[in-house]
Design an enzyme around this catalytic site. Sequence first.
Site, mmCIF file in Angstrom:
data_model
loop_
_atom_site.group_PDB
_atom_site.id
_atom_site.type_symbol
_atom_site.label_atom_id
_atom_site.label_comp_id
_atom_site.label_asym_id
_atom_site.label_seq_id
_atom_site.Cartn_x
_atom_site.Cartn_y
_atom_site.Cartn_z
ATOM 1 N N CYS A 174 0.860 -1.182 0.000
ATOM 2 C CA CYS A 174 0.000 0.000 0.000
ATOM 3 C C CYS A 174 0.896 1.231 0.000
ATOM 4 C CB CYS A 174 -0.899 -0.006 1.231
ATOM 5 S SG CYS A 174 -1.891 1.489 1.450
ATOM 6 N N CYS A 211 -0.603 3.584 -7.100
ATOM 7 C CA CYS A 211 -1.438 2.938 -6.086
ATOM 8 C C CYS A 211 -1.537 1.470 -6.464
ATOM 9 C CB CYS A 211 -2.824 3.587 -6.039
ATOM 10 S SG CYS A 211 -4.021 2.727 -4.965
#
Length: 307
Positions: free
Chosen positions: A70, A177
């Site tokens: 992440c 991302c």
Amino acid sequence: MKIALMDSGIGLLAAAGAVRRLCPDAALVLSSDPDGMPWGPRTPRDVTERALLVARAAAEHRPDALIVACNTATVHALPTLRAELEPGLPVIGTVPAIKPAAAGGGPLAIWATPATTGSPYQHGLIRDFAPSVDVTEVPCPGLADAVDAADEAAIDRAVAAAAALTPRDVRAVVLGCTHYELVAERIRTALRRPGLPDVVLYGSADAVAAQALRRIGAGVGGAGTGEDDRGYDDDRVLVTSVTPKGPSGGAVGGSSGGGSGALAGPVPGPPSGARLTVLLSGRESVLPEPALAYAEGRLLAAVDQMR
């Protein structure tokens, strides 16, 4: 061998798939936070607190390494996670693949969450790895949430909006991302321009998986120090250019020479020795239904059914 991966949601699937390709017999622990997601709008303190809860749940299963799959958690929580868990448990962060994307000279774009776009962290990476390259930062509001829900219409709307903000002459796009790698083919299609070659997409899944395996001495070339996660910069990491497979854009493939070309690779069948543990905000469970919309999720579910 056991590798744990953590994220707010199913963005960890891309890195989990990469670990499975590189080390088919590794047991996997997937720790996410449906109770606390999305992490993007949270304050850095909140992100760190949620990340610690998710990491501690994973650590209880005694993995050999923990991948923070992440970008938001890497930005805000990586030092805290390492302070608590290392050296007993190596912790590997995820970094946007700006350096290999910039090697082609640009222009390039970085697709990222609104919280990351324009942040001091991202500006620092651009300054360090792309100082002489024309870089456009593209915010992608709602895209990670849509991917997490496997909401086809919302994915298409968010991708189209980001594509409209991407200059026509951009030839490389960094997927900033982890969720975005799961819909790489949709992104590539949205960026397609008549008469121009396809844009090259750069993700981090293969690189972070290779870094984790090197940290524990299981990767090609032996154990690495893992000290420079910001660029995966020890010249032994193959940072990926994304070559998607499957109808939902599950990303497979990598590049050699720092991302100079894409190598398509098949998603392997489930190995007999692999095991999967799924933790949802600390509770042992099964893969959430939206994960099955993606090739990586279907592969992992197949492995889980063999238990």
